[in-house]
Design a protein around this motif. Structure first.
Motif, PDB file in Angstrom:
ATOM      1  N   UNK A 366       0.839  -1.183   0.150  1.00  0.00           N
ATOM      2  CA  UNK A 366       0.174   0.023  -0.242  1.00  0.00           C
ATOM      3  C   UNK A 366       0.717   1.196   0.056  1.00  0.00           C
ATOM      4  N   UNK A 367       0.520   2.164  -0.862  1.00  0.00           N
ATOM      5  CA  UNK A 367       1.319   3.338  -0.924  1.00  0.00           C
ATOM      6  C   UNK A 367       0.575   4.684  -0.406  1.00  0.00           C
ATOM      7  N   UNK A 368      -0.400   4.548   0.528  1.00  0.00           N
ATOM      8  CA  UNK A 368      -1.293   5.261   1.496  1.00  0.00           C
ATOM      9  C   UNK A 368      -1.664   6.641   0.461  1.00  0.00           C
ATOM     10  N   UNK A 369      -2.233   6.118  -0.815  1.00  0.00           N
ATOM     11  CA  UNK A 369      -2.537   7.241  -1.554  1.00  0.00           C
ATOM     12  C   UNK A 369      -3.858   7.642  -1.565  1.00  0.00           C
ATOM     13  N   UNK A 370      -4.851   6.847  -0.743  1.00  0.00           N
ATOM     14  CA  UNK A 370      -6.199   7.226  -0.270  1.00  0.00           C
ATOM     15  C   UNK A 370      -7.196   7.002  -1.498  1.00  0.00           C
ATOM     16  N   UNK A 371      -6.905   6.428  -2.561  1.00  0.00           N
ATOM     17  CA  UNK A 371      -7.943   6.347  -3.507  1.00  0.00           C
ATOM     18  C   UNK A 371      -9.169   5.323  -3.153  1.00  0.00           C
ATOM     19  N   UNK A 372      -8.814   4.296  -2.524  1.00  0.00           N
ATOM     20  CA  UNK A 372      -9.840   3.490  -2.048  1.00  0.00           C
ATOM     21  C   UNK A 372     -10.907   4.160  -1.216  1.00  0.00           C
ATOM     22  N   UNK A 373     -10.464   4.966  -0.359  1.00  0.00           N
ATOM     23  CA  UNK A 373     -11.323   5.624   0.676  1.00  0.00           C
ATOM     24  C   UNK A 373     -12.135   6.810  -0.373  1.00  0.00           C
ATOM     25  N   UNK A 374     -11.390   7.261  -1.293  1.00  0.00           N
ATOM     26  CA  UNK A 374     -12.260   8.311  -2.039  1.00  0.00           C
ATOM     27  C   UNK A 374     -13.317   7.402  -2.849  1.00  0.00           C
ATOM     28  N   UNK A 375     -13.142   6.393  -3.269  1.00  0.00           N
ATOM     29  CA  UNK A 375     -13.872   5.579  -4.153  1.00  0.00           C
ATOM     30  C   UNK A 375     -15.144   4.698  -3.403  1.00  0.00           C
ATOM     31  N   UNK A 376     -14.703   4.371  -2.169  1.00  0.00           N
ATOM     32  CA  UNK A 376     -15.821   3.671  -1.212  1.00  0.00           C
ATOM     33  C   UNK A 376     -17.113   4.343  -1.345  1.00  0.00           C
ATOM     34  N   UNK A 377     -18.248   3.866  -1.655  1.00  0.00           N
ATOM     35  CA  UNK A 377     -19.541   4.280  -1.591  1.00  0.00           C
ATOM     36  C   UNK A 377     -20.418   4.210  -0.171  1.00  0.00           C
ATOM     37  N   UNK A 378     -19.536   3.581   0.720  1.00  0.00           N
ATOM     38  CA  UNK A 378     -19.992   3.261   1.970  1.00  0.00           C
ATOM     39  C   UNK A 378     -19.346   4.188   3.087  1.00  0.00           C
ATOM     40  N   UNK A 379     -18.314   5.042   2.510  1.00  0.00           N
ATOM     41  CA  UNK A 379     -17.529   5.981   3.481  1.00  0.00           C
ATOM     42  C   UNK A 379     -16.676   5.177   4.386  1.00  0.00           C
ATOM     43  N   UNK A 380     -16.092   3.975   3.878  1.00  0.00           N
ATOM     44  CA  UNK A 380     -15.330   3.343   4.899  1.00  0.00           C
ATOM     45  C   UNK A 380     -13.987   3.426   4.659  1.00  0.00           C
ATOM     46  N   UNK A 381     -12.946   2.841   5.171  1.00  0.00           N
ATOM     47  CA  UNK A 381     -11.520   3.030   4.949  1.00  0.00           C
ATOM     48  C   UNK A 381     -10.986   1.705   4.729  1.00  0.00           C
ATOM     49  N   UNK A 382     -11.098   1.302   3.375  1.00  0.00           N
ATOM     50  CA  UNK A 382     -10.880   0.157   2.879  1.00  0.00           C
ATOM     51  C   UNK A 382      -9.340  -0.364   3.277  1.00  0.00           C
ATOM     52  N   UNK A 383      -8.274   0.379   3.081  1.00  0.00           N
ATOM     53  CA  UNK A 383      -6.825   0.131   3.468  1.00  0.00           C
ATOM     54  C   UNK A 383      -6.855  -0.543   4.958  1.00  0.00           C
ATOM     55  N   UNK A 384      -7.484   0.676   5.903  1.00  0.00           N
ATOM     56  CA  UNK A 384      -7.638  -0.157   7.406  1.00  0.00           C
ATOM     57  C   UNK A 384      -8.104  -1.227   7.369  1.00  0.00           C
ATOM     58  N   UNK A 385      -9.213  -1.546   6.979  1.00  0.00           N
ATOM     59  CA  UNK A 385     -10.125  -2.817   7.034  1.00  0.00           C
ATOM     60  C   UNK A 385      -9.108  -3.916   6.582  1.00  0.00           C
ATOM     61  N   UNK A 386      -8.571  -3.697   5.312  1.00  0.00           N
ATOM     62  CA  UNK A 386      -7.618  -4.808   4.752  1.00  0.00           C
ATOM     63  C   UNK A 386      -6.499  -5.119   5.911  1.00  0.00           C
ATOM     64  N   UNK A 387      -6.068  -4.135   6.358  1.00  0.00           N
ATOM     65  CA  UNK A 387      -4.916  -4.399   7.409  1.00  0.00           C
ATOM     66  C   UNK A 387      -5.376  -4.857   8.299  1.00  0.00           C
ATOM     67  N   UNK A 388      -6.603  -4.801   9.116  1.00  0.00           N
ATOM     68  CA  UNK A 388      -7.299  -5.347  10.258  1.00  0.00           C
ATOM     69  C   UNK A 388      -7.711  -6.814   9.868  1.00  0.00           C
ATOM     70  N   UNK A 389      -8.006  -7.166   8.760  1.00  0.00           N
ATOM     71  CA  UNK A 389      -8.590  -8.463   8.382  1.00  0.00           C
ATOM     72  C   UNK A 389      -7.389  -9.158   8.340  1.00  0.00           C
ATOM     73  N   UNK A 390      -6.123  -9.012   7.607  1.00  0.00           N
ATOM     74  CA  UNK A 390      -5.047  -9.587   7.410  1.00  0.00           C
ATOM     75  C   UNK A 390      -4.482  -9.921   8.957  1.00  0.00           C
ATOM     76  N   UNK A 391      -4.364  -9.060   9.835  1.00  0.00           N
ATOM     77  CA  UNK A 391      -3.829  -9.318  11.180  1.00  0.00           C
ATOM     78  C   UNK A 391      -4.910 -10.149  11.926  1.00  0.00           C
ATOM     79  N   UNK A 392      -6.197 -10.306  11.452  1.00  0.00           N
ATOM     80  CA  UNK A 392      -6.885 -11.180  12.090  1.00  0.00           C
ATOM     81  C   UNK A 392      -7.593 -10.238  13.549  1.00  0.00           C
ATOM     82  N   UNK A 393      -7.728  -8.885  13.521  1.00  0.00           N
ATOM     83  CA  UNK A 393      -8.154  -8.165  14.475  1.00  0.00           C
ATOM     84  C   UNK A 393      -9.585  -8.102  14.345  1.00  0.00           C
ATOM     85  N   UNK A 394     -10.291  -9.026  14.550  1.00  0.00           N
ATOM     86  CA  UNK A 394     -11.763  -8.942  14.151  1.00  0.00           C
ATOM     87  C   UNK A 394     -12.602  -7.913  15.015  1.00  0.00           C
ATOM     88  N   UNK A 395     -12.035  -7.658  16.088  1.00  0.00           N
ATOM     89  CA  UNK A 395     -12.874  -6.647  17.112  1.00  0.00           C
ATOM     90  C   UNK A 395     -12.740  -5.315  16.705  1.00  0.00           C
TER      91      UNK A 395
END
Length: 440
Positions: A366-395
């Motif tokens: 990830x290059x932290x460009x924020x394009x995924x955040x700009x595109x998300x129609x649900x106003x989420x933070x996909x790059x952060x959710x991706x990181x948490x998913x890969x770490x298994x931090x489901x809480x």
């Protein structure tokens, strides 16, 4: 001015392959397979036995409880077996295998109904439920449940989703052109169930012929209006569509009924019309068979239970070996590993992609460009959710509203590093929901 929602993306359409191809009626040749899971909710249990003869329109599967939808035979013939069979979702599902006798002998229940205007909401809901109508845009949520919001939810808006924003798909578009009145009649039946509600049919502005056809069909309907939507993905998402047409925002964790809306797909509206006016359960689908690997891309009117292999053969087969075959569209569809799976109520398309079309670049950091955040129609933070998913931090994943993701794939589409964002988020969502189920 065309209406729209905030954010979103503009993937290549690919609709030129089939948008001008009229729906072709296709009768099945081989065995038909009827999975007992074709909806969200309790699976069905077989009502027939091996060796029994079934008739066209006969109920062959029924589930227990409210959130389920019965399954009907789309042919007459002999039950050859009842066994687990491959399903388009990738699993094996208990299925009824029927050998088509080619006679299409009708079950006695297939009779036209009386004028729907003389029926109560409860009577109409029962007809829709017995017909096995589900959300045929792909979600497959039982329609009678969706049309039964809690008494405290005042529904004043019914929206028919004609956006069909998923690339390559043209089945809804052809239905709007060729079965226009059925779409309108389906909406009118729903409006009869919600007196005082206003009906809208939302269509993207890249479908001018459909817009004109539907406008002509509703010109004398005082409580129905066609809304022209901007061509953007995922315009057909339920919450995005509601915002575009009404400017109402569905809060996190809430449903459309919480803001007075119910949304139904084009094919679902037709299924309601067929059930209420013609006495026909869900036995057919309009399916787009397309992609660069297909010889003659087409739109088919096909019986539920027909195998994908038969549809691809009817479209002329492969002109080159596909590198990927998807059940549905490229953004939200599911890749399949065999053609020996049946058309179900949720099958909208079979997409066969060449190596060039399906190339999946190597995932980079990830290059932290924020394009995924700009595109998300649900106003989420996909790059952060991706990181948490890969770490298994489901809480933390749940804390940052990971369950609100609609899995549209906009984030993965715009990511310059080709991160597998939606894939990891989808997997994390399944894990969180499975954990919640275990703790109940």
């Amino acid at each position: 001015m065309a209406l729209t929602f905030k954010r979103g993306v503009h993937p290549p359409h690919g609709k030129h392959l089939t948008e001008n191809n009229k729906i072709e009626y296709l009768l099945p040749k081989g065995l038909l397979v009827f999975p007992m899971v074709q909806h969200i909710g309790a699976p069905c249990e077989p009502l027939v036995k091996k060796g029994e003869r079934v008739l066209l329109g006969q109920k062959i599967g029924e589930g227990k409880g409210f959130v389920t939808a019965p399954i009907h035979s789309s042919v007459s013939g002999l039950v050859k077996d009842i066994a687990p069979m491959p399903h388009p979702n990738g699993s094996k599902v208990l299925s009824i295998i029927v050998e088509n006798d080619g006679l299409y002998e009708k079950h006695e229940s297939l009779v036209p109904k009386q004028d729907y205007r003389s029926l109560s909401k409860e009577e109409l809901l029962k007809i829709i439920q017995e017909a096995g109508v589900v959300g045929m845009g792909g979600a497959t949520f039982p329609t009678h449940v969706k049309l039964s919001p809690p008494p405290d939810k005042k529904i004043d808006t019914i929206i028919i989703n004609g956006a069909e924003c998923e690339p390559y798909l043209t089945s809804d578009y052809r239905v709007m052109l060729e079965e226009t009145q059925r779409v309108v009649d389906g909406l009118k039946i729903i409006l009869h169930m919600f007196p005082g509600a206003k009906g809208y049919i939302g269509i993207e502005d890249n479908k001018p012929a459909a817009i004109e056809a539907v406008k002509r069909a509703v010109k004398d309907e005082a409580n129905i209006e066609v809304k022209v939507l901007k061509t953007k993905y995922p315009q057909g998402g339920e919450k995005q569509l509601i915002y575009a047409i009404t400017r109402r925002q569905v809060p996190s964790g809430k449903l459309p009924a919480d803001v007075g809306c119910i949304v139904q797909n084009i094919e679902t509206a037709v299924a309601i019309e067929r059930a209420v006016l013609r006495g026909r359960p869900v036995m057919r689908r309009i399916v787009t068979v397309t992609g660069g690997a297909i010889n003659n891309p087409k739109n088919f009117n096909v019986r539920i239970g027909t195998t994908y292999r038969e549809l691809i053969e009817a479209a002329g087969g492969f002109k080159e070996e596909p590198i990927k075959i998807i059940s549905g569209g490229p953004m939200m569809g599911i890749a399949i590993h065999t053609l020996d799976v049946p058309v179900t109520k949720g099958t909208s398309a079979i997409l066969c992609l060449t190596r060039e079309e399906a190339v999946l670049p190597e995932e980079m950091n990830c290059i932290r460009c924020g394009k995924c955040i700009q595109a998300c129609p649900m106003n989420l933070l996909p790059t952060m959710l991706n990181s948490l998913a890969l770490k298994g931090d489901y809480e933390a994943f749940e804390k940052y509203h990971g369950l609100d993701c609609i899995e549209c794939g906009s984030c993965s589409f715009v990511c310059p590093s080709k991160r597998h964002l939606v894939q990891s988020i989808r997997t994390a969502k399944r894990t969180v929901l499975a954990n919640k189920k275990k703790t109940k």
